[in-house]
Design an enzyme around this catalytic site. Sequence first.
Site, PDB file in Angstrom:
ATOM      1  N   CYS A 111       0.817  -1.224   0.000  1.00  0.00           N
ATOM      2  CA  CYS A 111       0.000   0.000   0.000  1.00  0.00           C
ATOM      3  C   CYS A 111       0.846   1.268   0.000  1.00  0.00           C
ATOM      4  O   CYS A 111       0.335   2.355  -0.244  1.00  0.00           O
ATOM      5  CB  CYS A 111      -0.955  -0.005   1.178  1.00  0.00           C
ATOM      6  N   HIS A 246      -3.077   7.340   2.264  1.00  0.00           N
ATOM      7  CA  HIS A 246      -3.558   6.068   1.717  1.00  0.00           C
ATOM      8  C   HIS A 246      -4.923   5.787   2.322  1.00  0.00           C
ATOM      9  O   HIS A 246      -5.106   5.901   3.546  1.00  0.00           O
ATOM     10  CB  HIS A 246      -2.553   4.957   2.043  1.00  0.00           C
ATOM     11  N   ASN A 276     -10.320   0.054   0.231  1.00  0.00           N
ATOM     12  CA  ASN A 276      -8.855   0.158   0.208  1.00  0.00           C
ATOM     13  C   ASN A 276      -8.350  -0.440  -1.110  1.00  0.00           C
ATOM     14  O   ASN A 276      -8.431  -1.656  -1.306  1.00  0.00           O
ATOM     15  CB  ASN A 276      -8.298  -0.603   1.416  1.00  0.00           C
TER      16      ASN A 276
HETATM   17  N1  COA Z   1     -18.500  -8.012  10.173  1.00  0.00           N
HETATM   18  C1  COA Z   1     -18.947  -8.269  11.406  1.00  0.00           C
HETATM   19  N2  COA Z   1     -18.138  -8.587  12.419  1.00  0.00           N
HETATM   20  C2  COA Z   1     -16.826  -8.659  12.151  1.00  0.00           C
HETATM   21  C3  COA Z   1     -16.294  -8.412  10.884  1.00  0.00           C
HETATM   22  C4  COA Z   1     -17.189  -8.075   9.853  1.00  0.00           C
HETATM   23  N3  COA Z   1     -16.784  -7.820   8.606  1.00  0.00           N
HETATM   24  N4  COA Z   1     -14.936  -8.534  10.920  1.00  0.00           N
HETATM   25  C5  COA Z   1     -14.631  -8.864  12.190  1.00  0.00           C
HETATM   26  N5  COA Z   1     -15.768  -8.943  12.931  1.00  0.00           N
HETATM   27  C6  COA Z   1     -15.912  -9.269  14.336  1.00  0.00           C
HETATM   28  C7  COA Z   1     -14.754 -10.082  14.875  1.00  0.00           C
HETATM   29  O1  COA Z   1     -14.913 -11.455  14.605  1.00  0.00           O
HETATM   30  C8  COA Z   1     -14.838  -9.789  16.353  1.00  0.00           C
HETATM   31  O2  COA Z   1     -15.854 -10.563  16.906  1.00  0.00           O
HETATM   32  P1  COA Z   1     -15.720 -11.193  18.386  1.00  0.00           P
HETATM   33  O3  COA Z   1     -15.638  -9.979  19.295  1.00  0.00           O
HETATM   34  O4  COA Z   1     -16.951 -11.990  18.548  1.00  0.00           O
HETATM   35  O5  COA Z   1     -14.461 -11.970  18.373  1.00  0.00           O
HETATM   36  C9  COA Z   1     -15.309  -8.339  16.388  1.00  0.00           C
HETATM   37  O6  COA Z   1     -15.894  -8.085  15.108  1.00  0.00           O
HETATM   38  C10 COA Z   1     -14.186  -7.361  16.636  1.00  0.00           C
HETATM   39  O7  COA Z   1     -13.122  -7.717  15.775  1.00  0.00           O
HETATM   40  P2  COA Z   1     -11.817  -6.872  15.703  1.00  0.00           P
HETATM   41  O8  COA Z   1     -10.889  -7.491  14.718  1.00  0.00           O
HETATM   42  O9  COA Z   1     -11.338  -6.617  17.101  1.00  0.00           O
HETATM   43  O10 COA Z   1     -12.415  -5.504  15.127  1.00  0.00           O
HETATM   44  P3  COA Z   1     -11.729  -4.141  14.943  1.00  0.00           P
HETATM   45  O11 COA Z   1     -12.458  -3.113  15.714  1.00  0.00           O
HETATM   46  O12 COA Z   1     -10.232  -4.229  15.137  1.00  0.00           O
HETATM   47  O13 COA Z   1     -12.001  -3.852  13.406  1.00  0.00           O
HETATM   48  C11 COA Z   1     -10.761  -3.858  11.366  1.00  0.00           C
HETATM   49  C12 COA Z   1     -11.446  -4.713  12.417  1.00  0.00           C
HETATM   50  C13 COA Z   1     -10.127  -4.782  10.339  1.00  0.00           C
HETATM   51  C14 COA Z   1     -11.838  -2.998  10.679  1.00  0.00           C
HETATM   52  C15 COA Z   1      -9.700  -2.945  12.045  1.00  0.00           C
HETATM   53  O14 COA Z   1      -8.834  -3.722  12.830  1.00  0.00           O
HETATM   54  C16 COA Z   1      -8.885  -2.181  11.049  1.00  0.00           C
HETATM   55  O15 COA Z   1      -9.388  -1.304  10.383  1.00  0.00           O
HETATM   56  N6  COA Z   1      -7.573  -2.490  10.935  1.00  0.00           N
HETATM   57  C17 COA Z   1      -6.717  -1.891   9.949  1.00  0.00           C
HETATM   58  C18 COA Z   1      -6.811  -2.701   8.696  1.00  0.00           C
HETATM   59  C19 COA Z   1      -6.228  -2.025   7.502  1.00  0.00           C
HETATM   60  O16 COA Z   1      -6.504  -0.887   7.242  1.00  0.00           O
HETATM   61  N7  COA Z   1      -5.443  -2.789   6.738  1.00  0.00           N
HETATM   62  C20 COA Z   1      -4.835  -2.350   5.540  1.00  0.00           C
HETATM   63  C21 COA Z   1      -3.730  -1.397   5.822  1.00  0.00           C
HETATM   64  S1  COA Z   1      -2.881  -0.976   4.387  1.00  0.00           S
END
Ligand code: COA
Length: 319
Positions: A111, A246, A276
């Site tokens: 990215c 980004h 993204n």
């Molecule tokens: N829909 C519904 N629930 C979801 C889900 C989805 N698409 N994806 C994950 N969950 C659930 C998980 O299973 C978890 O459930 P649990 O509490 O029962 O275990 C809960 O939501 C929380 O998951 P978590 O991973 O802690 O959520 P989060 O608040 O960290 O959000 C992201 C997840 C991926 C949105 C967040 O971590 C993020 O934005 N990270 C950066 C990713 C990124 O930008 N990557 C590319 C960079 S170049």
Amino acid sequence: MAAFICGTGSCLPAYRMTNEEWTQYVETSDAWIRERTGIESRHIVREETCVSMAVQAAKSALEQADMEAGEIDLLVVSTISAEHILPCAACEVQQQIGAANAVCFDLNAACSGFLMAYHTALSGIETGMYKTALIIGSECMSHLMNWKDRGTCILFGDGAGAVILKNSSRPFYLPAGHSDGSKKDALLLRSRHSGEIDNFTDPQYYMQMDGQAVFKFAVRQVPEVIREVLKKNGLKQEDIRFFILHQANRRITEAVARHLKEPLDKFPMNVDHCGNTSSASIPILLDEMNRKGELHRGDKIVLAGFGAGLTWSAAVLEW
Ligand code: COA
């Protein structure tokens, strides 16, 4: 001989996939995706390819710059999702647009790839090696993500963006960039050729991500690299019209704005309708803003990229 951007272009696939449609594939909801990411829809390739989108973005940038493809000296495609490993996507684009005089290669810094391509082109122009450069970010992220992993699949989209750089008498700003290979597992995609995977249905064959680790990394490092690039060039935050990050996630952009104590309207976003698009996100957003007339001559803009590697980087440019 600092370069300036004299043309931008972009291409989004015709098919727009809403959050609601993801509920056919994984247990999720429109509300969850909007709240956690700011994404409402993304474009997904059907007929389009990494190269066809790059070609369309390049042609529209050339048209805007009022240049012929034969005037391009350097053509770099930043991608992790090209159809072919050989030849590089840049050579395929060269052939299709007729950039016969260009040196062509691809670059993979995930990215952060567009920023790294920008630095490469900038230094080539600064040294006098090239007069013009066409840099493109083009990605088919939908081919790389695991459509059964709700933690990653809902984040990504496909598309391409291109900019043309030309030598000029504008000020040269030093970029800033960093990498940390010790954090490689935070965002990982094994190659088909790694020999580690027997079966293409194996989830290891698709993108794997530690979402929270990536989130924390971005929120910590992006403000830092922005401060670093400003300091390197004797600039202050108030000199900057826009911080173009980004487009990974609305919450990351908001957190960076908070850390820098800057108003959110200095952080344009298009993650709501693009998701993204990895190394394509910055040039797509630049093109959208440019075509809406939101960028004005003399505006100082900071670009900042971050992603797998880990890699992170920032650049200042004058429009
Ligand atoms: N829909 C519904 N629930 C979801 C889900 C989805 N698409 N994806 C994950 N969950 C659930 C998980 O299973 C978890 O459930 P649990 O509490 O029962 O275990 C809960 O939501 C929380 O998951 P978590 O991973 O802690 O959520 P989060 O608040 O960290 O959000 C992201 C997840 C991926 C949105 C967040 O971590 C993020 O934005 N990270 C950066 C990713 C990124 O930008 N990557 C590319 C960079 S170049």
